[in-house]
Design a protein around this motif. Structure first.
Motif, PDB file in Angstrom:
ATOM      1  N   PRO A 378     -35.855 -61.374  35.699  1.00 55.14           N
ATOM      2  CA  PRO A 378     -34.985 -61.886  36.762  1.00 55.14           C
ATOM      3  C   PRO A 378     -34.737 -63.383  36.600  1.00 55.14           C
ATOM      4  CG  PRO A 378     -37.207 -61.524  37.596  1.00 55.14           C
ATOM      5  CD  PRO A 378     -37.187 -60.980  36.194  1.00 55.14           C
ATOM      6  N   VAL A 379     -33.573 -63.815  37.079  1.00 57.72           N
ATOM      7  CA  VAL A 379     -33.161 -65.216  36.929  1.00 57.72           C
ATOM      8  C   VAL A 379     -32.723 -65.761  38.286  1.00 57.72           C
ATOM      9  CG1 VAL A 379     -31.532 -66.798  35.827  1.00 57.72           C
ATOM     10  CG2 VAL A 379     -32.442 -64.838  34.539  1.00 57.72           C
ATOM     11  N   VAL A 380     -33.226 -66.942  38.629  1.00 57.52           N
ATOM     12  CA  VAL A 380     -32.857 -67.637  39.864  1.00 57.52           C
ATOM     13  C   VAL A 380     -32.185 -68.953  39.484  1.00 57.52           C
ATOM     14  CG1 VAL A 380     -33.712 -68.757  41.955  1.00 57.52           C
ATOM     15  CG2 VAL A 380     -34.744 -66.599  41.176  1.00 57.52           C
ATOM     16  N   ASN A 381     -31.019 -69.218  40.065  1.00 56.35           N
ATOM     17  CA  ASN A 381     -30.274 -70.450  39.783  1.00 56.35           C
ATOM     18  C   ASN A 381     -30.200 -71.345  41.019  1.00 56.35           C
ATOM     19  OD1 ASN A 381     -27.794 -68.765  37.701  1.00 56.35           O
ATOM     20  ND2 ASN A 381     -29.675 -69.781  37.091  1.00 56.35           N
ATOM     21  N   PRO A 382     -31.134 -72.274  41.199  1.00 56.29           N
ATOM     22  CA  PRO A 382     -31.025 -73.197  42.337  1.00 56.29           C
ATOM     23  C   PRO A 382     -29.856 -74.150  42.145  1.00 56.29           C
ATOM     24  CG  PRO A 382     -32.809 -73.880  40.891  1.00 56.29           C
ATOM     25  CD  PRO A 382     -32.321 -72.564  40.365  1.00 56.29           C
ATOM     26  N   GLU A 404     -18.448 -68.109  37.368  1.00 61.34           N
ATOM     27  CA  GLU A 404     -17.926 -67.311  38.476  1.00 61.34           C
ATOM     28  C   GLU A 404     -18.212 -65.836  38.255  1.00 61.34           C
ATOM     29  OE1 GLU A 404     -14.085 -69.278  40.652  1.00 61.34           O
ATOM     30  OE2 GLU A 404     -13.764 -68.447  38.655  1.00 61.34           O
ATOM     31  N   ARG A 405     -18.133 -65.393  37.004  1.00 63.81           N
ATOM     32  CA  ARG A 405     -18.397 -63.982  36.686  1.00 63.81           C
ATOM     33  C   ARG A 405     -19.863 -63.634  36.902  1.00 63.81           C
ATOM     34  NH1 ARG A 405     -15.126 -65.374  32.099  1.00 63.81           N
ATOM     35  NH2 ARG A 405     -13.001 -64.629  32.372  1.00 63.81           N
ATOM     36  N   VAL A 406     -20.754 -64.571  36.529  1.00 64.10           N
ATOM     37  CA  VAL A 406     -22.190 -64.347  36.724  1.00 64.10           C
ATOM     38  C   VAL A 406     -22.482 -64.094  38.200  1.00 64.10           C
ATOM     39  CG1 VAL A 406     -24.493 -65.340  36.459  1.00 64.10           C
ATOM     40  CG2 VAL A 406     -22.742 -65.803  34.741  1.00 64.10           C
ATOM     41  N   VAL A 407     -21.899 -64.947  39.055  1.00 64.96           N
ATOM     42  CA  VAL A 407     -22.130 -64.845  40.489  1.00 64.96           C
ATOM     43  C   VAL A 407     -21.473 -63.589  41.054  1.00 64.96           C
ATOM     44  CG1 VAL A 407     -21.761 -65.973  42.715  1.00 64.96           C
ATOM     45  CG2 VAL A 407     -22.298 -67.350  40.692  1.00 64.96           C
ATOM     46  N   ALA A 408     -20.224 -63.318  40.607  1.00 68.93           N
ATOM     47  CA  ALA A 408     -19.490 -62.161  41.131  1.00 68.93           C
ATOM     48  C   ALA A 408     -20.184 -60.850  40.800  1.00 68.93           C
ATOM     49  CB  ALA A 408     -18.066 -62.165  40.575  1.00 68.93           C
ATOM     50  N   ILE A 409     -20.767 -60.766  39.614  1.00 71.67           N
ATOM     51  CA  ILE A 409     -21.462 -59.543  39.195  1.00 71.67           C
ATOM     52  C   ILE A 409     -22.779 -59.388  39.950  1.00 71.67           C
ATOM     53  CG2 ILE A 409     -22.694 -58.499  37.224  1.00 71.67           C
ATOM     54  CD1 ILE A 409     -20.424 -59.519  35.440  1.00 71.67           C
ATOM     55  N   GLY A 410     -23.362 -60.496  40.378  1.00 71.57           N
ATOM     56  CA  GLY A 410     -24.641 -60.436  41.104  1.00 71.57           C
ATOM     57  C   GLY A 410     -25.851 -60.432  40.196  1.00 71.57           C
ATOM     58  N   ALA A 411     -25.683 -60.987  38.979  1.00 74.41           N
ATOM     59  CA  ALA A 411     -26.778 -60.959  38.006  1.00 74.41           C
ATOM     60  C   ALA A 411     -27.873 -61.978  38.308  1.00 74.41           C
ATOM     61  CB  ALA A 411     -26.226 -61.205  36.602  1.00 74.41           C
ATOM     62  N   VAL A 412     -27.554 -62.985  39.131  1.00 74.91           N
ATOM     63  CA  VAL A 412     -28.528 -64.005  39.495  1.00 74.91           C
ATOM     64  C   VAL A 412     -28.465 -64.210  41.003  1.00 74.91           C
ATOM     65  CG1 VAL A 412     -28.279 -65.190  37.281  1.00 74.91           C
ATOM     66  CG2 VAL A 412     -26.884 -65.919  39.227  1.00 74.91           C
ATOM     67  N   THR A 413     -29.438 -64.932  41.528  1.00 71.20           N
ATOM     68  CA  THR A 413     -29.389 -65.345  42.925  1.00 71.20           C
ATOM     69  C   THR A 413     -29.251 -66.859  42.965  1.00 71.20           C
ATOM     70  OG1 THR A 413     -30.507 -65.225  45.059  1.00 71.20           O
ATOM     71  CG2 THR A 413     -31.894 -65.462  43.113  1.00 71.20           C
ATOM     72  N   ILE A 414     -28.541 -67.379  43.988  1.00 68.28           N
ATOM     73  CA  ILE A 414     -28.179 -68.797  44.036  1.00 68.28           C
ATOM     74  C   ILE A 414     -28.734 -69.444  45.309  1.00 68.28           C
ATOM     75  CG2 ILE A 414     -26.294 -70.473  43.841  1.00 68.28           C
ATOM     76  CD1 ILE A 414     -26.184 -68.663  41.512  1.00 68.28           C
ATOM     77  N   PRO A 415     -29.992 -69.854  45.339  1.00 68.59           N
ATOM     78  CA  PRO A 415     -30.504 -70.569  46.520  1.00 68.59           C
ATOM     79  C   PRO A 415     -29.900 -71.966  46.606  1.00 68.59           C
ATOM     80  CG  PRO A 415     -32.185 -70.444  44.814  1.00 68.59           C
ATOM     81  CD  PRO A 415     -31.049 -69.618  44.331  1.00 68.59           C
TER      82      PRO A 415
END
Length: 467
Positions: A378-382, A404-415
């Motif tokens: 799993p990957v977390v992108n603060p 934008e694609r990374v976020v749209a696909i839901g592959a990571v979480t963005i705190p």
């Protein structure tokens, strides 16, 4: 006509990692009668990794004259002017190019911005490139490139990077000798976030069908030439036996407590990831305060820097385990010293062991997320920064086309704040497969082929590059 003699242009340490420390040079030496590396690095760095039949030639350093610089600037700025409205990353890079001083070159940059705001069609861009090419045609280094290629006679000249501007004379001299040129698109963000590439190459190898579509969009003339989808060699070492490390060796290397999970924070470059120190400190403090379960916490710094910016954190949080990449500076006083840092093979083994045995990766919108996803981690992108909160605005990277694609696909979480970061770390440690399906979808989109066989696919494309 078949390709017997292959020339490879390797300009920096990342190209060295991708094409020398992967299987590429070994396989290419077997596939072609002659293999020549035209290097922007000292020749001696290749000696341990290439066959006796491969020749390494150091390229003289090309320095742009004033006219060459101006036409190159017009070409690059025009490309960004053309695409700025649709692509946020390109718009941001355009802003970086704006003049902020009052030197002669700054005034020329202002002129370039004004002129290209009016003239930025493909026809205009190609005209600027034509004038750029004329301006360097009599440059002594261009002539030296011509003589070098005439003497070594490659059938195809393969560029492992498409962006450095000093590659344009090498491409032009190759074409003058009727040598076909082919370029690898270096990174997943280069097309939707960067300026114009160095030259119009004769063919291309790309990561994926997505990258092929992007290439056709930004460079319409490529619809009429060969573009091969091959994957990328930067990940190939992850499936090569030579870079495998046993878990016990990893634990001994980093003094890991095998009874605890392990978090790896991977830093970006200081120029684009200025909040790394903040994120590392938030995690370290949360571990100390038991807001995160007891874990091993490893920080891997960027190969492009020495890690000095973390000195205070190292002193304040001695439990952090530090990994400074083993990249050696091979040349002093070079115009682009970062390009002269070259990785040791041992560093790839270290990196692969981190990917294999760490339980969670935290990074700020870095390519390293893909590396960890290849191992189902799993990957977390603060991303705390905004235009108004006083932090470096790393939030802007979420609008870049590739991310934008990374976020749209839901592959990571963005705190977006400290509480959210700690919560997401705890959730990911407890639920490591919660985004696995989305991660695999992203990898399929961005890396179009299996890691195994990447070098062979590139070689197959190059063998037909003259057709």
């Amino acid at each position: 006509m078949g390709v017997k003699n292959l020339g490879i242009v390797i300009v920096d340490g990342v190209g060295y990692r991708n094409f020398v420390l992967s299987d590429f040079c070994i396989k290419a030496s077997e596939a072609f009668e002659k293999l020549t590396i035209y290097s922007g690095l000292p020749a001696e760095v290749f000696s341990a990794y290439i066959s006796d039949t491969c020749e390494v030639i150091e390229l003289p350093v090309f320095k742009e004259g004033k006219l060459t610089w101006l036409y190159r600037k017009l070409k690059e700025v025009a490309h960004m002017q053309k695409h700025k409205k649709k692509f946020y990353g390109i718009a941001m890079n355009l802003e970086k190019n704006r003049a902020t001083t009052y030197s002669k070159r700054s005034w020329l940059t202002r002129f370039a911005f004004i002129w290209t705001s009016l003239f930025n069609s493909e026809k205009n861009i190609n005209h600027f490139y034509k004038k750029q090419k004329q301006s360097f045609s009599k440059n002594p280094v261009s002539i030296a490139y011509y003589q070098l290629l005439k003497e070594t006679k490659p059938d195809v000249l393969f560029f492992t990077h498409q962006r450095p501007p000093y590659l344009a004379p090498l491409d032009a001299m190759a074409k003058k000798l009727n040598i076909k040129t082919c370029s690898f698109i270096f990174s997943w963000d280069n097309l939707p976030s960067k300026g114009r590439m160095a030259a119009p190459f004769d063919s291309y190898v790309v990561w994926s069908d997505l990258m092929k579509e992007e290439l056709h969009y930004f460079y319409p003339e490529t619809k009429n030439i060969k573009v091969s989808v091959v994957g990328t060699p930067q990940f190939e070492p992850y499936v090569l036996d030579t870079y495998f490390v046993e878990k016990t060796s990893f634990e001994a290397r980093f003094n890991i407590n095998p009874n605890l999970k392990t978090i790896c924070y991977s830093c970006g470059d200081v120029s684009t990831s200025k909040n790394d120190s903040l994120y590392v400190e938030v995690i370290a403090k949360a571990i100390d305060q038991r807001k995160i379960e007891p874990v091993n916490f490893i920080v891997r710094t960027s190969p492009a820097e020495d890690g000095v910016r973390f000195s205070d954190i190292k002193e304040q949080y001695p439990a952090i385990i530090w990994n400074f990449p083993q990249w050696t500076l091979t040349r002093e006083n070079h115009p682009e010293p970062w390009s002269q840092r070259v990785p040791e093979s041992e560093d790839l083994r270290t990196l692969r062991s981190l990917l294999m045995y760490c339980d969670l990766n935290v990074n700020m919108c870095s390519t390293m997320g893909l590396d960890f996803m290849l191992f189902d981690k799993p990957v977390v992108n603060p991303v705390f920064g905004t235009p108004t909160n006083g932090l470096y605005n790393d939030g802007k990277y979420l609008k870049y086309g590739h991310y934008e694609r990374v976020v749209a696909i839901g592959a990571v979480t963005i705190p977006r704040d400290e509480v959210a970061l700690v919560n997401e770390i705890n959730f990911s440690l407890e639920n490591p497969l919660s985004r696995l399906e989305e991660q695999k979808a992203l990898l399929k989109l961005q890396i179009g082929k299996p890691l195994k066989g990447t070098s062979q696919r590139i070689i197959a494309a190059l063998k037909t590059a003259r057709e």
